[in-house]
Design an enzyme around this catalytic site. Structure first.
Site, PDB file in Angstrom:
ATOM      1  N   HIS A  65       0.831  -1.218   0.000  1.00 19.84           N
ATOM      2  CA  HIS A  65       0.000   0.000   0.000  1.00 19.84           C
ATOM      3  C   HIS A  65       0.859   1.259   0.000  1.00 19.84           C
ATOM      4  O   HIS A  65       0.446   2.292   0.496  1.00 19.84           O
ATOM      5  CB  HIS A  65      -0.943   0.049   1.207  1.00 19.84           C
ATOM      6  CG  HIS A  65      -1.673  -1.229   1.452  1.00 19.84           C
ATOM      7  ND1 HIS A  65      -2.872  -1.544   0.856  1.00 19.84           N
ATOM      8  CD2 HIS A  65      -1.346  -2.316   2.213  1.00 19.84           C
ATOM      9  CE1 HIS A  65      -3.272  -2.747   1.257  1.00 19.84           C
ATOM     10  NE2 HIS A  65      -2.344  -3.232   2.067  1.00 19.84           N
ATOM     11  N   SER A  99      15.797  20.473 -16.467  1.00 23.75           N
ATOM     12  CA  SER A  99      14.653  21.334 -16.780  1.00 23.75           C
ATOM     13  C   SER A  99      15.174  22.598 -17.445  1.00 23.75           C
ATOM     14  O   SER A  99      16.243  23.079 -17.104  1.00 23.75           O
ATOM     15  CB  SER A  99      13.919  21.668 -15.478  1.00 23.75           C
ATOM     16  OG  SER A  99      13.237  22.907 -15.596  1.00 23.75           O
ATOM     17  N   LYS A 151      16.957  20.828 -11.252  1.00 23.07           N
ATOM     18  CA  LYS A 151      16.262  19.581 -11.549  1.00 23.07           C
ATOM     19  C   LYS A 151      17.131  18.556 -12.277  1.00 23.07           C
ATOM     20  O   LYS A 151      17.938  18.889 -13.132  1.00 23.07           O
ATOM     21  CB  LYS A 151      15.026  19.858 -12.419  1.00 23.07           C
ATOM     22  CG  LYS A 151      13.931  20.621 -11.715  1.00 23.07           C
ATOM     23  CD  LYS A 151      13.094  19.759 -10.780  1.00 23.07           C
ATOM     24  CE  LYS A 151      12.290  18.729 -11.497  1.00 23.07           C
ATOM     25  NZ  LYS A 151      10.975  19.197 -11.903  1.00 23.07           N
ATOM     26  N   GLU A 178      10.387   7.388 -16.836  1.00 19.00           N
ATOM     27  CA  GLU A 178       9.040   7.853 -17.180  1.00 19.00           C
ATOM     28  C   GLU A 178       8.662   7.432 -18.596  1.00 19.00           C
ATOM     29  O   GLU A 178       7.506   7.107 -18.877  1.00 19.00           O
ATOM     30  CB  GLU A 178       8.970   9.378 -17.031  1.00 19.00           C
ATOM     31  CG  GLU A 178       9.058   9.799 -15.574  1.00 19.00           C
ATOM     32  CD  GLU A 178       9.390  11.279 -15.403  1.00 19.00           C
ATOM     33  OE1 GLU A 178       9.054  11.823 -14.345  1.00 19.00           O
ATOM     34  OE2 GLU A 178      10.000  11.887 -16.304  1.00 19.00           O
TER      35      GLU A 178
END
Ligand code: ARG
Length: 457
Positions: free
Chosen positions: A156, A277, A283, A290
């Site tokens: 969970h 970024s 970043k 992804e």
């Protein structure tokens, strides 16, 4: 010129031709088409359509075409041929004139395309199996390196029980092992040759189809001509193998994205597989992961797209079937790419041992240990579970970990708890106790690593 001009008095509308042509997709089957055609020339000798000399000329010319596309593959797409079969035939006519026109005797593009696809799938399965194996080998290597990297395991997405990074790696090894057996299995089923089934009813020439299948490296020839030219099960089966494996890779990516987050901070990804970024200078984004996660959606889409395309097609061939290769190529390309990228991520991954350990110590992931401790002292498990629940509530209130509670504090909940509880609550003990097959105990993990290595050999 199209392969079917005689019946027509008007030429095709340019826009229809573009809509109908499949060369932009099926140019990738050039090699398979040529190999299939060479075998067909040999079959035509056995039924006296070609003389041995003619066969030799055709074979040489076909080999010539094969060589020329190996050095200049781009030439295929410069042509305006309808599909790869027309393109190969055009090339042959350029070399041999009328003799080339004998090649298509007794054959249809329907059995031809079915054969080409199967030949392509067989080669592709071998490539994919290698890519899976390479990723598995990398997982084992990474597991071997990080057997002592204790981290929280989750259910969970709540810290549940401590595990090691090695154990996590080996979980994905198992998934990929199943993926590779699925491919093996699909290979066995598709290894039957449709060539010699003609358009749908079989070829009118008494060709020994088993011999033909053997020449092409198939285990046997198909049994039913109608089925042979209509069957694309193997495409959907491979898409389903791809979808299942992409599901695994997507979960792999998602786990690592979470481990890489500022909140978890368990791993460092190499600069080689991350990007920045354009606005925020600090970043470093896990794009590679992804994209693996994102491309899985595309592969699931290909599977359902193919299923929907085929679901109400009457027997035998229908032009709808031409759409199959778009799904097949794009999904298997993505799968192969993602397997390679997942390996690349692991090659340079670093583990933040202290942070992993710190997180494993938080979140009361040794609470099960305390319950088992009480069980060992004769408390029934349900009651032990309840007592430990109360202790956890108390510890949360005090902002303390279980192992930092004093003996007096423990005794308020159960007099059965003694000083011998402390070693039980350590991370090392949590791991070591899970020593049944498949458990996270160091002994089991190193055994699993050995087993995995043996499988890869
Ligand atoms: N380009 C076609 C395909 O991929 C080849 C078979 C064409 N057959 C036909 N009867 N038009 O399906």
């Amino acid at each position: 010129m199209a392969l079917w001009g005689g019946r027509f008095t008007q030429t095709a509308d340019k826009r229809f031709k573009q809509f109908n042509d499949s060369l932009v997709i099926d140019y990738r089957l050039a090699k398979q088409d040529i190999i299939g055609s060479i075998a067909w020339t040999k079959a035509l000798v056995t039924v006296k359509i070609l003389t041995s000399d003619e066969q030799r000329s055709l074979q040489q010319a076909l080999e010539q075409v094969l060589k020329s596309i190996e050095t200049n593959p781009a030439q295929i797409l410069q042509s305006d041929a309808e599909d790869i079969h027309s393109w190969v035939e055009q090339k042959l006519v350029e070399q041999l004139g009328d003799l080339a026109k004998k090649l298509h005797t007794g054959r249809s593009r329907n059995d031809q395309i079915a054969t080409d696809i199967k030949l392509w799938c067989k080669a592709e399965i071998i490539t994919l199996l290698k890519a899976i194996k390479a990723l598995q080998a990398q997982l084992v290597l990474t597991a071997e390196r990080h057997q002592t990297a204790v981290m929280p395991g989750y259910t969970h997405l709540q810290r549940a029980q401590p595990i090691t990074f090695a154990h996590w790696c080996l979980a994905y090894f198992e998934m990929l092992q199943r993926d590779s057996t699925r491919l093996d299995d699909a290979y066995q089923r598709l290894d039957v040759c449709p060539l010699g089934c003609g358009a749908l009813a079989g070829t009118a020439y008494p060709i020994d189809r088993e011999l033909l299948a053997d020449w092409l490296g198939f285990a046997s020839a198909t049994n039913n001509s109608l089925d042979s030219v209509s069957d694309r099960d193997h495409i959907m089966e491979l898409l389903s193998c791809a979808a299942m494996s992409m599901n695994h890779l997507s979960r792999f990516a998602e786990d690592l994205i979470m481990f890489n987050s500022g909140e978890a901070n368990f791993i460092y990804l190499s600069d080689k597989v991350t990007s920045g970024s354009s606005l925020m200078p600090q970043k470093k984004n896990p794009d590679v992961l992804e994209l693996i996660r994102g491309k899985s959606g595309k592969v699931f889409g290909a599977l359902s797209g193919a299923m929907l395309t085929f679901k109400s097609l009457p027997l035998a061939y229908n032009k709808d079937m031409q759409e199959d290769k778009d799904y097949l190529f794009s999904a298997l390309d993505s799968w192969q790419q993602c397997l390679e990228m997942a390996k690349l991520v692991l090659e340079d991954i670093e583990i933040n041992y202290s942070r992993c350990r710190e997180a494993a110590l938080q979140g009361y992931s040794n609470a099960t240990e305390l319950a088992d401790y009480l069980v060992a002292k004769g408390v029934p498990f349900r009651e032990a579970h309840h007592i430990v629940g109360k202790i956890v509530v108390y510890a949360i209130g005090k902002q303390k970990a279980l192992e930092t509670l004093t003996l007096d504090e423990f005794k308020q909940f159960s007099v059965k708890i003694d000083a011998d509880v402390y070693p039980i609550l350590s991370l090392a003990s949590c791991l070591a106790k899970r020593n049944a097959k498949g458990g996270v105990a160091p002994e089991q993990v190193s055994y699993a690593i050995e087993q995995a290595k043996q499988k890869l050999r």
